[in-house]
Design an enzyme around this catalytic site. Structure first.
Site, PDB file in Angstrom:
ATOM      1  N   ARG A 133      -5.024  -5.569 -13.782  1.00  0.00           N
ATOM      2  CA  ARG A 133      -4.056  -5.054 -12.842  1.00  0.00           C
ATOM      3  C   ARG A 133      -2.917  -6.059 -12.430  1.00  0.00           C
ATOM      4  O   ARG A 133      -2.181  -6.314 -11.769  1.00  0.00           O
ATOM      5  CB  ARG A 133      -4.649  -4.852 -11.300  1.00  0.00           C
ATOM      6  CG  ARG A 133      -5.564  -3.816 -11.209  1.00  0.00           C
ATOM      7  CD  ARG A 133      -4.662  -2.328 -10.935  1.00  0.00           C
ATOM      8  NE  ARG A 133      -5.535  -1.101 -10.865  1.00  0.00           N
ATOM      9  CZ  ARG A 133      -6.230  -0.619  -9.757  1.00  0.00           C
ATOM     10  NH1 ARG A 133      -5.858  -1.095  -8.850  1.00  0.00           N
ATOM     11  NH2 ARG A 133      -6.858   0.485 -10.120  1.00  0.00           N
ATOM     12  N   ARG A 135       1.025  -4.807  -7.107  1.00  0.00           N
ATOM     13  CA  ARG A 135       1.590  -4.623  -5.806  1.00  0.00           C
ATOM     14  C   ARG A 135       1.727  -6.199  -5.227  1.00  0.00           C
ATOM     15  O   ARG A 135       2.453  -6.513  -4.275  1.00  0.00           O
ATOM     16  CB  ARG A 135       0.826  -3.870  -4.612  1.00  0.00           C
ATOM     17  CG  ARG A 135       1.118  -2.234  -4.880  1.00  0.00           C
ATOM     18  CD  ARG A 135       0.185  -1.323  -4.071  1.00  0.00           C
ATOM     19  NE  ARG A 135      -1.206  -1.664  -4.581  1.00  0.00           N
ATOM     20  CZ  ARG A 135      -2.003  -0.947  -4.296  1.00  0.00           C
ATOM     21  NH1 ARG A 135      -2.144  -0.183  -3.173  1.00  0.00           N
ATOM     22  NH2 ARG A 135      -3.342  -1.371  -4.916  1.00  0.00           N
ATOM     23  N   ARG A 146       8.712  -0.041  -8.098  1.00  0.00           N
ATOM     24  CA  ARG A 146       7.984   1.083  -7.855  1.00  0.00           C
ATOM     25  C   ARG A 146       8.857   2.033  -6.883  1.00  0.00           C
ATOM     26  O   ARG A 146       8.944   3.252  -6.760  1.00  0.00           O
ATOM     27  CB  ARG A 146       6.587   1.157  -7.219  1.00  0.00           C
ATOM     28  CG  ARG A 146       5.811   1.948  -7.015  1.00  0.00           C
ATOM     29  CD  ARG A 146       4.528   1.867  -6.235  1.00  0.00           C
ATOM     30  NE  ARG A 146       4.626   1.603  -4.689  1.00  0.00           N
ATOM     31  CZ  ARG A 146       3.572   1.407  -4.153  1.00  0.00           C
ATOM     32  NH1 ARG A 146       2.448   1.786  -4.557  1.00  0.00           N
ATOM     33  NH2 ARG A 146       4.074   1.317  -2.806  1.00  0.00           N
ATOM     34  N   ASP A 206      -2.456   4.950 -15.585  1.00  0.00           N
ATOM     35  CA  ASP A 206      -3.814   5.041 -14.767  1.00  0.00           C
ATOM     36  C   ASP A 206      -4.726   5.807 -15.572  1.00  0.00           C
ATOM     37  O   ASP A 206      -4.287   6.848 -16.094  1.00  0.00           O
ATOM     38  CB  ASP A 206      -3.404   5.867 -13.309  1.00  0.00           C
ATOM     39  CG  ASP A 206      -4.498   5.457 -12.421  1.00  0.00           C
ATOM     40  OD1 ASP A 206      -4.604   4.341 -11.626  1.00  0.00           O
ATOM     41  OD2 ASP A 206      -5.441   6.398 -12.124  1.00  0.00           O
ATOM     42  N   TYR A 225     -14.477  10.778 -10.440  1.00  0.00           N
ATOM     43  CA  TYR A 225     -13.352  11.191  -9.666  1.00  0.00           C
ATOM     44  C   TYR A 225     -13.017  12.728  -9.715  1.00  0.00           C
ATOM     45  O   TYR A 225     -12.594  13.405  -8.787  1.00  0.00           O
ATOM     46  CB  TYR A 225     -12.062  10.379 -10.105  1.00  0.00           C
ATOM     47  CG  TYR A 225     -12.012   8.751  -9.736  1.00  0.00           C
ATOM     48  CD1 TYR A 225     -11.630   8.504  -8.289  1.00  0.00           C
ATOM     49  CD2 TYR A 225     -12.321   8.055 -10.406  1.00  0.00           C
ATOM     50  CE1 TYR A 225     -11.685   7.307  -7.926  1.00  0.00           C
ATOM     51  CE2 TYR A 225     -12.565   6.673 -10.223  1.00  0.00           C
ATOM     52  CZ  TYR A 225     -12.171   6.154  -8.881  1.00  0.00           C
ATOM     53  OH  TYR A 225     -12.116   5.039  -8.461  1.00  0.00           O
TER      54      TYR A 225
HETATM   55  O1  CP3 Z   1      -4.345  -3.143 -15.204  1.00  0.00           O
HETATM   56  C1  CP3 Z   1      -3.036  -2.928 -15.409  1.00  0.00           C
HETATM   57  O2  CP3 Z   1      -2.286  -3.687 -14.921  1.00  0.00           O
HETATM   58  C2  CP3 Z   1      -2.706  -1.749 -16.192  1.00  0.00           C
HETATM   59  C3  CP3 Z   1      -2.527  -0.415 -15.153  1.00  0.00           C
HETATM   60  C4  CP3 Z   1      -4.187   0.070 -14.417  1.00  0.00           C
HETATM   61  C5  CP3 Z   1      -3.659   0.771 -13.189  1.00  0.00           C
HETATM   62  N1  CP3 Z   1      -4.877   1.332 -12.955  1.00  0.00           N
HETATM   63  C6  CP3 Z   1      -2.640   0.983 -12.247  1.00  0.00           C
HETATM   64  C7  CP3 Z   1      -2.698   1.110 -10.982  1.00  0.00           C
HETATM   65  C8  CP3 Z   1      -4.950   0.292 -14.902  1.00  0.00           C
HETATM   66  C9  CP3 Z   1      -5.891  -0.196 -16.233  1.00  0.00           C
HETATM   67  C10 CP3 Z   1      -5.747   0.925 -13.928  1.00  0.00           C
HETATM   68  C11 CP3 Z   1      -7.093   1.465 -14.031  1.00  0.00           C
HETATM   69  C12 CP3 Z   1      -7.876   2.375 -12.781  1.00  0.00           C
HETATM   70  N2  CP3 Z   1      -7.167   3.106 -12.224  1.00  0.00           N
HETATM   71  C13 CP3 Z   1      -9.219   2.102 -12.784  1.00  0.00           C
HETATM   72  C14 CP3 Z   1     -10.183   1.282 -13.418  1.00  0.00           C
HETATM   73  C15 CP3 Z   1      -9.992   0.018 -13.272  1.00  0.00           C
HETATM   74  C16 CP3 Z   1     -10.578  -0.468 -11.740  1.00  0.00           C
HETATM   75  O3  CP3 Z   1      -9.805  -1.011 -11.104  1.00  0.00           O
HETATM   76  O4  CP3 Z   1     -11.771  -0.146 -11.513  1.00  0.00           O
HETATM   77  C17 CP3 Z   1      -9.406   3.322 -11.570  1.00  0.00           C
HETATM   78  C18 CP3 Z   1     -10.711   3.317 -11.109  1.00  0.00           C
HETATM   79  C19 CP3 Z   1      -8.001   3.765 -11.127  1.00  0.00           C
HETATM   80  C20 CP3 Z   1      -7.993   4.671 -10.493  1.00  0.00           C
HETATM   81  C21 CP3 Z   1      -7.019   4.210  -9.370  1.00  0.00           C
HETATM   82  N3  CP3 Z   1      -5.776   3.967  -9.490  1.00  0.00           N
HETATM   83  C22 CP3 Z   1      -7.339   4.011  -7.989  1.00  0.00           C
HETATM   84  C23 CP3 Z   1      -8.692   3.938  -7.430  1.00  0.00           C
HETATM   85  C24 CP3 Z   1      -6.165   3.768  -7.237  1.00  0.00           C
HETATM   86  C25 CP3 Z   1      -6.055   3.244  -5.811  1.00  0.00           C
HETATM   87  C26 CP3 Z   1      -6.578   1.987  -5.382  1.00  0.00           C
HETATM   88  C27 CP3 Z   1      -5.451   0.800  -5.187  1.00  0.00           C
HETATM   89  O5  CP3 Z   1      -5.475  -0.124  -5.537  1.00  0.00           O
HETATM   90  O6  CP3 Z   1      -4.571   1.414  -4.488  1.00  0.00           O
HETATM   91  C28 CP3 Z   1      -5.259   3.648  -8.364  1.00  0.00           C
HETATM   92  C29 CP3 Z   1      -3.721   3.248  -7.926  1.00  0.00           C
HETATM   93  C30 CP3 Z   1      -3.242   2.079  -9.274  1.00  0.00           C
HETATM   94  N4  CP3 Z   1      -3.384   2.297 -10.229  1.00  0.00           N
HETATM   95  C31 CP3 Z   1      -2.478   1.107  -8.708  1.00  0.00           C
HETATM   96  C32 CP3 Z   1      -1.955   0.376 -10.074  1.00  0.00           C
HETATM   97  C33 CP3 Z   1      -1.005  -0.736  -9.955  1.00  0.00           C
HETATM   98  C34 CP3 Z   1      -1.732   0.910  -7.378  1.00  0.00           C
HETATM   99  C35 CP3 Z   1      -0.696   1.894  -7.040  1.00  0.00           C
HETATM  100  C36 CP3 Z   1       0.296   1.612  -6.243  1.00  0.00           C
HETATM  101  O7  CP3 Z   1       1.288   0.953  -6.555  1.00  0.00           O
HETATM  102  O8  CP3 Z   1       0.231   1.870  -5.117  1.00  0.00           O
END
Ligand code: CP3
Length: 343
Positions: free
Chosen positions: A25, A29, A38, A75, A152
């Site tokens: 990640r 944010r 964003r 994602d 999911y």
């Molecule tokens: O790692 C990176 O920088 C690459 C991008 C990336 C994102 N999500 C961007 C993201 C990667 C590799 C993921 C993987 C992901 N997404 C997983 C597996 C890894 C883990 O964290 O266990 C999962 C379970 C998801 C599903 C997902 N996406 C959730 C549950 C959420 C909400 C949780 C949160 O942190 O708000 C997201 C949103 C998400 N994916 C964000 C980002 C940067 C935050 C979104 C935002 O900008 O509001």
């Protein structure tokens, strides 16, 4: 001539004097420049499908910190969306999806080999990055592992214990297995296309592997990741695969061979000393500083970082966190971690 990029050298099994580093990640944010981009995109999903802006946020942490790898900004839930699920994000809560719990709903999904057009903007992002990254930086593509994506798709949201997916697995194995197969096939297409667009490494995120018990862990975490890895190795020999069965605990041991992966990513639920003896003996490992140190910083961050670098110092290692960095992290702590690893 094989590549001299530090991440690719570690993935080939080389022990480097300083471990290469990137962070789960890393575009997110906690960075003001991410939040600004964003906002320009509108929302999170619009950012994922806007190739220019998705490439921009992927590059931001590379410019700021000089990480050794960039991970494609996207994602894991874009694959369910490409398969026909409705997907939206509720601010402050997380993802929501339409659910699959019956044969009729499963039958309505789009065939796994017909998802290409929906995901084309993601491949364009990869293409832009392949052209614009510094020459020493490795480009990592990724997807969710089938079990995590299924949790999911079945629950329609994140769940603390993945109970709806466990329930479907127990009560309607045919639908559950059918869904797992669809996701597995789609993931092979998706990752192959990322590699064809320029990804040099791919990573499978099985974030909820830890809730699979007994033989289910092998059947639903290890085996599908193994199937995907084998299919990718056949099509793209030489492209390394990183697998992350998060929460595996003692079951991290043996995971390299069971999956056929070049690297096993470790969460911070196992100690680096244990993992060096039991997991790194089989190949490259990635991890595993607790992401809470990016919030708290200070001496504890420095001493834990040093301890992990030292514990993994006799074998191939890519430094990373044990899970994604959180929005409340301080960007200065990320720099402190990098300086400690490289210093
Ligand atoms: O790692 C990176 O920088 C690459 C991008 C990336 C994102 N999500 C961007 C993201 C990667 C590799 C993921 C993987 C992901 N997404 C997983 C597996 C890894 C883990 O964290 O266990 C999962 C379970 C998801 C599903 C997902 N996406 C959730 C549950 C959420 C909400 C949780 C949160 O942190 O708000 C997201 C949103 C998400 N994916 C964000 C980002 C940067 C935050 C979104 C935002 O900008 O509001």
């Amino acid at each position: 001539m094989s590549s001299q990029k530090p991440i690719l050298r570690a993935l080939r099994g080389e022990t480097l004097p300083t471990p290469p580093i990137w962070m789960m990640r890393q575009a997110g944010r906690y960075l003001p420049e991410y939040r600004a981009t964003r906002q320009k995109a509108g929302d999170f999903l619009s950012l994922c499908y806007n190739s220019e802006l998705a490439a921009e946020v992927t590059l931001q942490p590379i410019r700021r910190y000089g990480f050794d790898a960039a991970i494609l900004f996207a994602d894991i839930l874009l694959v369910p969306q490409a398969l026909g699920a409705d997907l939206w994000f509720v601010t402050g809560e997380g993802p929501r999806l339409s659910t699959i719990t019956s044969q009729a709903e499963l039958d309505k999904l789009i065939p796994a080999d017909a998802i290409h057009d929906h995901l084309a903007p993601i491949y364009d992002t990869v293409g832009i990055l392949a052209k614009n990254l510094p020459k020493e930086t490795t480009l990592i593509g990724f997807a969710g592992a089938p079990w995590t994506v299924a949790t999911y798709m079945i629950a329609g949201q994140g769940t603390p214990d993945q109970a709806p997916a466990h329930k479907l697995k127990a009560e309607n194995r045919g639908v559950f297995d059918g869904l797992m197969e669809r996701i597995t096939d789609a993931t092979i297409h998706y990752l192959s296309a990322q590699i064809e667009a320029g990804a040099e490494v791919v990573k499978l995120f099985d974030s909820w592997a830890g809730s699979l018990e007994g033989p289910d862990f092998d059947t639903y975490s290890i085996a599908p990741m193994g199937r995907i890895t084998a299919a990718l190795k056949e099509r793209h020999p030489g492209v390394p695969v990183i697998a992350f069965p998060r929460g595996a605990g003692s079951r991290f041991e043996g995971a390299h061979a069971a999956i056929g992966a070049d690297c096993i990513a470790l969460d911070d639920g196992v100690s680096a000393e244990w993992a060096a003896a039991h997991v790194q003996k089989d190949g490259c490992v990635q991890g595993n500083l607790a992401s809470s140190h990016m919030v708290t910083g200070g001496d504890a961050l420095v001493s834990e970082t040093r301890r992990i670098v030292e514990a993994f110092g006799d074998g191939p290692h890519i430094f990373n966190l044990g899970h994604g960095i959180t929005p409340d992290a301080d960007p200065a702590n990320v720099q402190l971690m990098i300086d400690t690893v490289r210093g």
